[in-house]
Every structure is written in C-alpha cells, then in structure tokens.
Enzyme design. Structure first.
Site, short mmCIF file in Angstrom:
data_model
loop_
_atom_site.label_atom_id
_atom_site.label_comp_id
_atom_site.label_asym_id
_atom_site.label_seq_id
_atom_site.Cartn_x
_atom_site.Cartn_y
_atom_site.Cartn_z
CD1 TRP A 111 10.48 -40.86 11.27
CD2 TRP A 111 8.40 -41.52 10.77
NE1 TRP A 111 10.54 -41.74 10.23
CE2 TRP A 111 9.30 -42.16 9.90
CE3 TRP A 111 7.03 -41.78 10.64
CZ2 TRP A 111 8.88 -43.06 8.91
CZ3 TRP A 111 6.61 -42.67 9.66
CH2 TRP A 111 7.52 -43.30 8.81
CG ASP B 254 9.08 -42.50 17.48
OD1 ASP B 254 9.76 -43.53 17.60
OD2 ASP B 254 8.57 -42.14 16.40
CE LYS C 256 12.36 -47.48 10.83
NZ LYS C 256 11.65 -46.29 11.25
C1 LIG Z 1 10.32 -45.74 11.02
C2 LIG Z 1 9.85 -44.80 12.03
C3 LIG Z 1 8.48 -44.67 12.36
C4 LIG Z 1 7.40 -45.43 11.64
O1 LIG Z 1 7.44 -46.77 11.95
P1 LIG Z 1 6.31 -47.78 11.45
O2 LIG Z 1 6.59 -48.99 12.26
O3 LIG Z 1 6.53 -47.96 9.98
O4 LIG Z 1 5.00 -47.19 11.73
C5 LIG Z 1 8.13 -43.80 13.36
N1 LIG Z 1 9.05 -43.09 14.02
C6 LIG Z 1 10.36 -43.18 13.74
C7 LIG Z 1 11.33 -42.36 14.51
C8 LIG Z 1 10.80 -44.03 12.74
O5 LIG Z 1 12.10 -44.12 12.45
#
Ligand SMILES: *Cc1c(COP(=O)(O)O)cnc(C)c1O
Length: 359
Positions: free
Chosen positions: A101, A171, A195
């Site tokens: 990511w 993030d 998540k």
């Molecule tokens: C799942 C995830 C993403 C991507 O998320 P989307 O909503 O599918 O774009 C980005 N960063 C992390 C840390 C993730 O776990």
C-alpha cells in the site's frame, strides 16, 4: 442463523450489535418511514446522522478543533493521488515504503512530482519497520508519508518516524480506532473504513486546516480538492450516505465499549493469545520481526505450502474463514480487528493446536 469467525483483511467483520441495529432500522429509520438508503442527504434526519457520526469520531479520537473530518469516496487508493495533488507545493515528498500500500502511494505520487523513497523494508519482504529515527528527508519535501499498519505484511510502527518538522501523512486504514492516537502529530490521518470501521465505499480523512487550500496542482479536479469537501462539510455532492450511517453506529459501539483505551487493551489481549501460541508452536511461525508486530493483522506460515493449504481448508470447514494469506506472502493471515471477539481468537488457537497435534 450461523455466523462464522471471519478473519478477512477487508472488507472485514463488523460488530454483530451494529449489524442487528441496522437490520432493525432497515425499513423504517426512527419513524422516518424509510431506510437511510432512501433518504435525501440534505434532509434533517440525515444531517443529524452525519453530524453525530463526526461528533462521536471527534470525541473518540480527541481530534483538535483545527482539524477537519471529511467523509469521502474513492477508497484509500484515491488518497494516493489526492494527497500529492493537494499538498505538493514544492513538488517533492518523502515516502517510507513498508509494503504494497505504501508502495502504491509512492508510485502514484511520482505522477505529480518527485517522490523520494527515504526508507524501505522491501529487502526482507516487508517483514519489519525500518529505523526512522534519522531519515535523510529533503529540506523542501512537502510531507513525509507512511502506511502506519501494513495490512498485508502485519507490521505496525511502534513509534512514529522523526519527520524533522515536515508534515506527517499516515494511511491508517487497517488500524483506525484500534488504539488512542495523538492526532496533533499528523497533518493528515486517513483510512478506508472497510477494515475496522464500516462498509467499503467510505474513506475518512482527518486533515489539519492549514493544509486545506485553493493552491492545488494545476488541473486538480474539483472533486479531488480537500477544500471542496471541507467547505461543504462532506456534502458537496451525494456522500456514501449509508456507509457513513454504519460508521456512526460503529463509533457508538466503540464509545459504549469504553473508547480507544479499552479497544487497545482488548486488541493487545487478543493479539497476545495468537502471538504467544505462534511463539511456542513447532508447526506455525509468525513472519514478522517481533517488535514490529501488528495488533490487527497476523501473518503466519507452517513452512510447507501443502500443509498451509490443508490448514486453510480445514479451518474453513470448522467455521474460521478467510485465513488464506495475501498472494504475495503466502501462508495464512488472521485479521483480528476491533469487532473480532476474543472468543474467536481463542477458538482459532484451540483449532490450530489440534491441527498441530494431528499433523
Ligand atoms: C485496504 C487498504 C488500502 C486500499 O483500500 P481501498 O479502499 O481498497 O482503496 C490502502 N491502504 C491500506 C493500509 C489498506 O489496508
């Protein structure tokens, strides 16, 4: 009705109480005679839903007044572009690459300016967090970017990087609301909610007010400017209304549980049950350096691909689902987010013990 123990990395398990309440309110939300899905996002009743959600999130995370909370769409991945488009005044930013990511965000930023990789753990399949105490950050970097919990590899920063006075952007998709955070240490905290908080389709961005400006990169679409959404209090266009409503319910669930201190304690206890077993097992091993272990995502292997596959299959038959590891790591991964009950982890470990004895 039989619910499984769902160890999916995302979309992931949600609190059963929240799902039950949503079911109860599905046809008639609090006397409105309609579902939240069917109502105008400009209505009084919806206004109260989104305002309450924001207020509860602010209370839970103790968000200072000089930060805005935005409920946006496009997933976490859209932020990979929005961040440089809005923040890259000097067209330069520092990225710490600790997994897929972070790497995707780093690559996306290269479209808009110079993204400098100041640290990485790719040399050892992202199984650790690099030393970030004295990074070589360019003086004119607009921000320092991290992925705080690495969903795929199961690592988490224990201490934030020394950003040397630069804006820190994080993030937190897979550790959102899993423990208390000091929001004031960040310029932006953001995460996709699927998540740990709600249904896919919502991304929450917590952003310091001075970073919200008209001064975006030339050609930045209106919809990708933080200012557009901040000025309209997340109602510039139709927001992901139902998703935000579920997020609000999860915020209330966490508040009722006692807040983020309690979440942290619960999460530490749950993770310890699994990690302690991995440390003593002769068959299963964790794949991450101990001091960098995530409380949310726990990857592990047997060292034998066929045995891994057998385990995943038999676990599924026993009601422990989505334990297959990410395709880039192999093996298994148990995601044990806020809504995974302690009992789910205890039963998984009991199942793993039995599997080890039998194999
Ligand atoms: C799942 C995830 C993403 C991507 O998320 P989307 O909503 O599918 O774009 C980005 N960063 C992390 C840390 C993730 O776990």
């Amino acid at each position: 009705m039989s619910r499984v123990y769902n160890f999916s990395a995302g979309p992931a398990v949600l609190p059963e109480e929240v799902l039950q309440q949503a079911a109860d309110e599905m046809l008639d939300y609090q006397g409105s005679g309609m579902s939240v899905m069917e109502m105008s996002h400009r209505s009084k009743v919806y206004d109260s839903i989104i305002k309450t959600a924001e207020a509860d999130l602010r209370e839970l995370m103790n968000i200072p007044d000089n930060y805005k909370v935005l409920f946006l769409q496009g997933g976490a991945s859209q932020q990979f572009a929005m961040i440089p488009m809005n923040l890259m005044k000097n067209k330069k930013a520092a990225y710490i690459v600790t997994g897929q990511w972070a790497k995707k965000a780093f690559q996306e930023a290269q479209i808009y300016g110079e993204a400098v990789k100041v640290a990485s753990s790719e040399d050892e399949t992202f199984s650790y967090i690099p030393d970030c105490s004295d990074l070589d950050i360019p003086e004119d970097a607009d921000y320092v970017y991290i992925c705080e919990n690495n969903t795929i590899y199961g690592t988490k920063y224990r201490t934030l990087p020394n950003a040397k006075g630069h804006i820190l952007v994080a993030d937190v998709s897979s550790c959102f609301l899993s423990e208390p955070v000091d929001v004031s240490k960040y310029g932006i905290i953001y995460g996709g909610v699927q998540k740990n908080i709600g249904p896919a389709g919502v991304v929450i961005v917590i952003i310091r007010e001075d970073l919200i400006t008209e001064d975006t990169l030339p050609g930045t679409p209106t919809m990708l400017k933080y200012k557009t959404h901040a000025d309209a209090e997340s109602l510039y266009n139709t927001p992901p209304a139902y998703g935000i409503y579920i997020c609000g319910k999860v915020f209330q669930w966490i508040k009722n549980m006692g807040g983020l201190e309690v979440m942290k304690q619960r999460n530490e206890e749950k993770a310890k049950i699994l990690y302690d077993f991995l440390d003593e097992s002769k068959m299963f091993q964790g794949t991450v350096r101990k001091e960098d272990r995530s409380l949310m995502n726990v990857p592990f292997v047997t060292g034998d691909k066929d045995l891994d596959a057998k385990f995943v299959k038999e676990a599924e038959a026993a009601g422990f689902v989505n334990l297959k590891g990410h395709r880039t790591v192999g093996g298994m991964r148990a995601s044990i987010y806020n809504a995974m009950p302690r009992e789910g982890v205890e039963k998984l470990v009991a199942f793993m013990k039995k599997f080890e004895e039998e194999n």
